[in-house]
Each structure stands twice: as C-alpha cells, then as structure tokens.
Scaffold this motif. Structure first.
Motif, short mmCIF file in Angstrom:
data_model
loop_
_atom_site.label_atom_id
_atom_site.label_comp_id
_atom_site.label_asym_id
_atom_site.label_seq_id
_atom_site.Cartn_x
_atom_site.Cartn_y
_atom_site.Cartn_z
N ILE A 176 46.24 29.01 44.79
CA ILE A 176 46.27 29.40 46.21
C ILE A 176 47.60 30.07 46.55
O ILE A 176 47.64 31.10 47.23
N GLN A 177 48.69 29.49 46.05
CA GLN A 177 50.00 30.09 46.29
C GLN A 177 50.10 31.46 45.65
O GLN A 177 50.67 32.40 46.23
N GLY A 178 49.53 31.61 44.45
CA GLY A 178 49.57 32.90 43.77
C GLY A 178 48.84 33.98 44.55
O GLY A 178 49.33 35.11 44.68
N ILE A 179 47.67 33.65 45.09
CA ILE A 179 46.93 34.62 45.90
C ILE A 179 47.71 34.94 47.17
O ILE A 179 47.81 36.11 47.59
N GLN A 180 48.28 33.92 47.79
CA GLN A 180 49.04 34.12 49.02
C GLN A 180 50.21 35.06 48.81
O GLN A 180 50.40 36.02 49.57
N SER B 261 51.11 36.58 40.02
CA SER B 261 52.46 36.91 39.59
C SER B 261 53.45 35.77 39.81
O SER B 261 54.58 35.83 39.33
N THR B 262 53.05 34.71 40.54
CA THR B 262 53.95 33.59 40.76
C THR B 262 53.92 32.60 39.60
O THR B 262 54.78 31.72 39.52
N PHE B 263 52.95 32.71 38.72
CA PHE B 263 52.85 31.78 37.60
C PHE B 263 53.92 32.08 36.55
O PHE B 263 54.31 33.23 36.34
N LEU B 264 54.38 31.04 35.88
CA LEU B 264 55.21 31.18 34.68
C LEU B 264 56.47 32.01 34.94
O LEU B 264 56.75 32.98 34.25
N HIS B 265 57.22 31.61 35.96
CA HIS B 265 58.48 32.30 36.28
C HIS B 265 58.27 33.78 36.59
O HIS B 265 59.15 34.60 36.33
N GLY B 266 57.12 34.13 37.11
CA GLY B 266 56.88 35.52 37.45
C GLY B 266 56.32 36.35 36.31
O GLY B 266 56.06 37.55 36.50
N TYR B 267 56.11 35.76 35.14
CA TYR B 267 55.50 36.51 34.04
C TYR B 267 54.06 36.89 34.38
O TYR B 267 53.55 37.89 33.90
N GLY B 268 53.41 36.07 35.20
CA GLY B 268 52.05 36.38 35.62
C GLY B 268 51.00 35.72 34.75
O GLY B 268 51.24 35.40 33.58
N TYR B 269 49.85 35.52 35.34
CA TYR B 269 48.78 34.79 34.67
C TYR B 269 47.44 35.36 35.11
O TYR B 269 47.21 35.57 36.31
N GLY B 270 46.53 35.59 34.16
CA GLY B 270 45.28 36.28 34.45
C GLY B 270 44.15 35.39 34.91
O GLY B 270 42.99 35.66 34.60
N SER B 271 44.46 34.35 35.66
CA SER B 271 43.41 33.46 36.15
C SER B 271 42.38 34.22 36.98
O SER B 271 41.18 33.96 36.88
N SER B 272 42.82 35.17 37.79
CA SER B 272 41.89 35.91 38.65
C SER B 272 40.94 36.79 37.86
O SER B 272 39.89 37.19 38.37
N ILE B 273 41.30 37.13 36.63
CA ILE B 273 40.43 37.96 35.81
C ILE B 273 39.24 37.16 35.30
O ILE B 273 38.10 37.62 35.31
N LEU C 102 23.64 42.52 40.66
CA LEU C 102 24.43 43.52 41.39
C LEU C 102 25.51 42.87 42.24
O LEU C 102 26.63 43.39 42.35
N MET C 103 25.20 41.72 42.86
CA MET C 103 26.19 41.07 43.72
C MET C 103 27.35 40.48 42.92
O MET C 103 28.40 40.19 43.49
N ASN C 104 27.17 40.32 41.62
CA ASN C 104 28.22 39.72 40.80
C ASN C 104 28.79 40.66 39.75
O ASN C 104 29.60 40.24 38.93
N VAL C 105 28.39 41.92 39.80
CA VAL C 105 28.88 42.86 38.79
C VAL C 105 30.39 43.04 38.90
O VAL C 105 31.08 43.23 37.89
N GLY C 106 30.93 42.95 40.11
CA GLY C 106 32.38 43.08 40.28
C GLY C 106 33.15 41.94 39.65
O GLY C 106 34.31 42.10 39.26
N LEU C 107 32.52 40.77 39.54
CA LEU C 107 33.15 39.63 38.88
C LEU C 107 32.99 39.71 37.37
O LEU C 107 33.91 39.37 36.62
N VAL C 108 31.83 40.18 36.92
CA VAL C 108 31.51 40.15 35.50
C VAL C 108 32.21 41.28 34.73
O VAL C 108 32.64 41.07 33.58
N LEU C 109 32.35 42.45 35.33
CA LEU C 109 32.90 43.59 34.59
C LEU C 109 34.31 43.34 34.04
O LEU C 109 34.57 43.67 32.88
#
Length: 767
Positions: A239-243, A257-269, A426-433
């Motif tokens: 939540i903090q990362g999205i914020q 980008s707030t994860f791991l000292h700013g190195y970033g983390y691909g959780s959203s992917i 179709l409604m989930n193609v943006g998540l799956v791609l």
C-alpha cells in the motif's frame, strides 16, 4: 406542507445518525501529529566512542560524555526511522559545556550526485548552559532511514537525557477523511432511498443482521494500532509503495520503488493490486497508513456481506436463506483467519467475489443464461485480487460444468458461456499480458516448487472449535500442535450434519425441491475441496507425475481450497438449517440459533486473536520499511539475487574499472541518471541501484539507446558506449501492447457493466 413534514419525518433518523457518526469520528482520539520520544537508554554508542561516552543505568538514564579523551565525532545515534514529507522540530534535552557539540539529522541512505551515500539534512550546536536545544528541519520528500546523531566537539563535558521529535503541522487527516466518507455513504443511501424507496421488512432485517456480522468481523480493527499477521509487513509495504508511486506520478504503478531501499520490486507485475489503489489514494489525501489498512479491511468485510447476501439469495431463491448463508460466510473462521492471522489480503479479498462466481455459474447452467455477465464479473473480481484463487475457482467451476454439462444442450447456453468466457478474458487481458511478457525471462515466480503434502491439515483442525494459536503460522511438515487453526469452523460442520439429516430422512423433499439437489452438488464439490486440503489426499503421488506436478505446484498450499469449500458450504448449511422444521416459528428459532452459534464461534477466534496478537504498526512505525524478506518469487533467477542481499547493498552505483561517475540520481518514477567519463572503447558498464526488470531502458542525452542487462546480484546493468563521456537517463517503459491491453480491459469492463445496467432496466420495465 404535510408532504414536507412527512419527508422530514421519513429521513430524520438517517440525518441524526449521520450527524452523530460524524461527531464521533471528529472527537475520536486519532494521532494527527507525528511525535516520537527517544530516551537515552535507546541511543546507540558507536564502538569507537565507547571510551568517551556512556549511558548511565540510573532510574533516569542519561548519555554522559566527559572530556579529555581526545575523541571527536559521533558519540551516540538513534535507530533509523522513516519520515514523511513535512516540517519537523527536534528537541534535545541535555547540558553542554561547549558550543562545539552538535545534534545532526542524517538521511543515511540518500544517494548524492557524486555517487556517495548519506546526506546531512540539518544540524545545530548545543547551547552551552542551556537545558534544551531545538532544531527545525524540512523533509522535502518521504525519507528512508533518517538518523539523529549527537556529535562531540572534543572539549568540555556533555549529557543528554532524551530527544523529542514532533511534526510542525498535522501529518494525518484521518478524522476529516473518515467524516467525509460517512457523509458520502449517507448521501448514497439517501439517494437510493429516494429512487428505490425503503426496503421491506426482510431487507431491513438483512441490513441489521449483516451489519452486526460486519461489526463483529471488524472488532480487531478497533485498536489504535494494527495487530500482527503473517504477511502484514508485506501488505503495508504494498500500500505504501502504491501511495508513494502515485505521488511521484507513476500510474498505473508498475514497480514498488519504495521496496528494498529504493531498488524496487515487481510485485505489481505479478500480483493483482487493483483494489489496493483505494487505500493508497486515501493515503495520498492524508490518511495514515494504519487508517488506510483498517478502512480497507472494514470495506472487505462490508463488501463480503453485501455480495454474499445478493448472490446466495439469488441462487437459493430466498432472501431469508440468503441472509443466513451470508451470515455464515461473513463470520466464517477461514475468511477471518485469512485477513487477520495470515494477513493474506489477496485471498481474503478474492473471497468477496466467490459467491458471485457461484451465482454466475448457476445462471449459466441452471438459471437465466442471459445473466452471463455475473460469472464474468465474478471471475474478474477474483482474478483482480488473487491469481491462485482464480485457478482454484476455475478448477471447481470446471467440475460444476461437467456435472451439468447436459444443460448446455438448452438453447442459448453455449453462446452465453462463450460470451462470459470471452468477456472475462478481455477484462483481464491488462493483468495477464505483463505476466505473459515476463515468462520469457527466468523469474522465480515461474519455477516455484512446493511439497504440497507439507501444507495440508489434519481432520481435527478441519472443524476446530476452540481455535488455539490464532497468531501462529502453518509450518512445513504435518503437525497438529502449535499451528494456526486452519479450519472452516465448527458451525459449518454442524450445518453439514443438518443438511445430511434432511437429505437422508426426507426423500420426498429432496425429490420435490431442486434447491436441495443443487445443494447436494455443492456439498460434493465442497467435500472435494476439503479432501484435497487434508493430509489424506495423495499429494506426493500426484507430484511424482511431471505434468501434474507442474499444474498443481503453483497452488503452494492445498488448504487454499478451504476458501472455495467455505463459499460452497454456507448455502448448503443454510438450506439444511432451514429444512430442519416445517413449522415457521420453530424454523425461525433454528435460524436465529444457528446465527448466534456462528457469532459465538467467530468471537472465539476474534477474542483469542486480539488477546494473543502483538501490536505491529502504530503511528510511530507505520511507514517504517522493514528489513524483512519480501517474496523471492519476483526476482530474476540469477546468482545472489534475493531481498536480503538487496537490503545489504549500498544505494550507490557500481561502475567497472576506469569509469568515473557524477550527477547520480534515482527517483520514485522509477528512473535514474548519471554522467560518466572513461577511456574510449567498449566493455565498460555501470550497475545502477535498481532491481533488474526487462522493461528498463537507458539512453544518452542525444537519444541514443544503450544496451541494458542483468548485473551482479540481479541489479540493472547499463553498458556504456565507446564515447569517452556522456550523460545517461534510465527509464522504465512498457511495450505498447501492455498499454493497449489495459485499455481493452477497461473498455470491456465498462461494456459488461453497461449490459448489466441495460438488462436490469429492461427487467424493471417489464415488471
């Protein structure tokens, strides 16, 4: 005039209740300022200063420094904290004989332009003879690992008893935002009442009963802090990362980008986060992270009650039965366990939509196939919360379809099934791609191995009543003691017995009532879910078959099937209780008794959890970025690539031999930049302090694209051109088809919603 008086009389109660709730919110004791006190006993004395400084062990400890040792420099420092953007005032309580002694405010992880780490934010001399020194400073952005240091100038004595930090303005607007949400909710209810009218007796009863169930489910949220859960630190970081990403202009959020000292983390992917934008947006408006999380869980409970009531009422063709089933579901122990003990937000939110999936499948095969959009919206809701729950829901839906496959011969059902399937895709193609894009790279998320038999439950735990150890984890290996109560609860066990009693003793009833027969199908499917969740299922044999192992190993924990089983069993149990007696008054008493029993069983869990769980996040540490291991699955599978190594790395860039760097910078976008000078020739590179993901790119100031790759430990490596010097910009750019996929998903969702609205309006006109 009489009509106006009637109007006022009709809505007066709602107005009074709204005003009372707003007043209660505004006078509630929220922490709106950031304030923190550090006693002398909490100060850390560096090893090189141990002969100069000592912390006394008196009743009121103090840091004491005696002169004469010849040492100068830092003699004590606080633990590192995270500060939000704003103005702060630091008060140092102590005595100093020399004006050369100072208090300094450091951002220890801040990357400087010269590629060094650590920046002095502010400092002040400790006034000789004064008992308190004040220092005001400004945090221009959210700062990680801020530290206060007491520096000895080398002359005279000094003692410090405490430091007190306070924000100079209100940091959190929880009361105002909550009051606004109360007014907004009341306004929506008011508009609904004007348009639809007041609900009938059953509707009012459902509102009160389910409202009580939501309140009971939300009791652990009534503290001023958030109680601990297995994955709570990860959910707070998400939540903090999205914020922070939204504040930096990153939308949609691709990397935290707030994860791991700013190195970033691909959780959203790899992990759906659509519904986390709501608390993150409130955080951007000024709500505290603790408040955002509590409000999110309250919303999850309320949404679960609403969706399950509507869905179960439609499937069971009775609002009274649907109400009882929704009470069972809202208070189900496994759902509460997901949200509190495990803090598994994804799975807990997915359980909102499982009843809608059941309703949709019912309409596709047994009901009105023209309501195909219900299944599409249900599966989309589950998928936008938790992909593994989607896999399980698809598996059980396939079994349901096989049972009723003959119904597809009826006119219109196959086209409706096709419409629902295509709409869901179709409604989930943006998540799956993005996930499909990253399958081309060796991310650990695609090679997870789990011994499933280790993550099963025993029969006594399956219907646990007392629910001991509500704050523990489920450990690998088959154990029964000392683990969390991974259970569907005793109430559903009694409900199953009630249904089986009705089924076996009233054959004429089951022949005449199709609802009972449908519930038997649900019981069979739920039984399959219970079976595969237990240690009695031959998971080791299944995993010994290569193809099957690849299909099932991603589930990780077989007891995840308890979520599906819970959703299937709640209407079964409600049907069983309902048919125990044909006498209306006795039936009513049985339903009330079953509801009370559900409340008592859920309260056993809630009370044990509240008593045993430790406070994890308060207004002091809610933004603290813990040095805990985030999920290893979202790192590229190369040597030395894991979160612990990321935590221990500096934030500086690492260049190959002979390369000098300047103008180094890294932002929350995520983006970075630097200038370089080197000898002419190829082969030089710079490892940028960003976790590598394939959509990172780099270019020179003249627009020339540079080659990027995976550096040491899984960080981003930029290969420099042959030129002797230049400026490089690092950026994150997704392929065009990813953006197109998101637009397709949005348009498809709006289209399905439009179909729903038009069909509902058409139905009302006919009525």
């Amino acid at each position: 005039m009489a009509e106006k008086q009637n109007w006022v009389k009709k809505y007066k109660g709602q107005l009074i209740l709204t005003v009372l709730l707003v007043l209660l919110v505004l006078v509630a004791p929220f922490d709106t300022y950031y304030q923190r006190e550090v006693g002398a006993e909490e100060l850390e004395v560096p090893s090189e200063a141990e002969e100069t400084a000592v912390v006394t062990e008196d009743e009121e400890p103090a840091l004491v420094i005696e002169g004469g040792t010849g040492y100068t420099g830092s003699v004590a420092q606080t633990e590192e904290i995270t500060l939000q953007k704003g103005s702060y005032r630091l008060q140092v309580v102590g005595l100093s004989e020399s004006g050369e002694n100072r208090i300094e405010v450091w951002s220890t992880r801040c990357l400087n332009g010269d590629n060094s780490e650590g920046r002095l934010l502010a400092d002040a001399s400790l006034e000789p003879g004064g008992e308190m020194t004040e220092l005001a400073f400004q945090a221009e952005a959210s700062l990680e690992e801020v530290q206060f240091r007491i520096v000895y100038g080398g002359t005279g004595s000094m003692n410090v008893s405490s430091l007190y930090l306070v924000s100079q303005q209100r940091m959190y607007r929880d009361p105002v935002i909550l009051a606004g949400l109360v007014v907004l909710a009341s306004l929506l209810i008011f508009l609904y009442r004007i348009r639809k009218g007041d609900p009938d007796g059953t509707g009012k009863t459902a509102f009160l009963v389910l409202g009580a169930a939501v309140i009971i489910s939300s009791l652990p949220l009534t503290f001023q802090y958030v109680l601990d859960g297995n994955d709570l630190y990860y959910q707070f970081n998400r939540i903090q990362g999205i914020q922070e990403a939204l504040k930096a202009g990153q939308f949609p959020v691709k990397l935290h980008s707030t994860f791991l000292h700013g190195y970033g983390y691909g959780s959203s992917i790899f992990y759906p986060e659509l519904f986390l934008y709501f608390p993150a947006f409130l955080g951007c408006l000024g709500m505290s992270l603790v408040g955002c999380y509590r409000l999110l869980l309250l919303g999850v409970h309320a949404a679960t009650a609403f969706v399950s009531y509507r869905s179960f009422s439609a499937v069971m063709e009775s609002r009274e039965k649907g109400m009882l089933a929704a009470v069972f579901y809202t208070l189900s122990v496994y759902r509460l366990l997901d949200l509190y003990t495990r803090a598994a937000l994804g799975e807990g939110m997915a359980m909102i939509f499982l009843p809608l999936v059941l309703w949709g499948m019912y309409e596709l095969f047994l009901g009105n196939e023209k309501k195909w959009y219900l299944a599409a919206l249900g599966f989309t809701g589950v998928m936008q919360c938790h992909i593994l729950s989607t896999e399980l829901a698809l598996g059980f839906s396939a079994l349901f379809g096989l049972i009723y496959i003959r119904r597809l011969k009826e006119k219109g059902r196959i086209p409706a099934l096709a419409l629902g399937t295509v709409s869901t895709a179709l409604m989930n193609v943006g998540l799956v791609l993005p996930i499909l894009q990253h399958t081309a790279y060796p991310f650990k998320v695609f090679s997870v191995e789990s011994t499933l038999s280790w993550w099963t439950v025993t029969l006594p735990k399956l219907f646990d009543l007392l629910m001991f150890n509500p704050t523990e984890r489920m450990y690998a290996g088959l154990e029964n003691s000392g683990e969390m109560p991974c259970t569907i609860g005793f109430v559903l066990f009694l409900g199953i017995l009630a249904f089986l009693y009705v089924w076996l003793t009233r054959p004429e009833k089951r022949k005449a009532d199709p609802g009972l027969r449908r519930c038997m199908t649900a019981l069979v499917l739920a039984g399959i879910g219970l079976y595969v969740s237990t240690c009695y299922f031959p998971w080791d044999r299944v995993q010994s078959i290569g193809l099957l192992n690849r299909l099932v190993s991603t589930v990780q924990f077989p007891w995840r099937c308890l979520a599906i089983s819970t959703a299937l069993l709640c209407p079964v149990c409600a049907e069983g209780v309902w048919h125990l007696s044909e006498n209306r008054e006795l039936r009513k008493g049985l339903c009330v008794g079953a509801g009370v029993l559900a409340v008592l069983c859920s309260l056993i869990y809630v009370n044990r959890y509240c008593e045993e769980a430790m406070p994890r996040y308060t207004s002091l540490n809610q933004y603290q970025r813990e040095k805990a291991q985030v999920d290893v699955m979202y790192f590229v599978d190369v040597e030395h690539s894991n979160s612990f190594r990321m935590w221990n790395r500096d934030d500086t860039f690492v260049a190959s031999d002979g390369v000098e760097l300047a103008d180094c910078a890294r932002t929350e976008k995520p983006a970075a930049g630097f200038s370089f000078e080197k000898a002419e020739g190829a082969g030089a590179y710079v490892d940028v302090s960003l976790t590598w993901y394939p959509d990172y790119g780099a270019r020179l100031s003249d627009g020339t694209e540079l080659t990027t790759g995976i550096g040491d430990g899984g960080v981003l490596r930029v290969y420099l051109p042959e030129e002797a010097k230049g400026s490089v910009k690092v950026f994150y750019r997704e392929p065009g088809y990813i953006h197109l996929g998101r637009w397709i998903s949005l348009v498809s969702f709006l289209g399905v919603c439009l179909v729903w609205v038009r069909k509902s309006a058409s139905k009302k006109k006919k009525e």
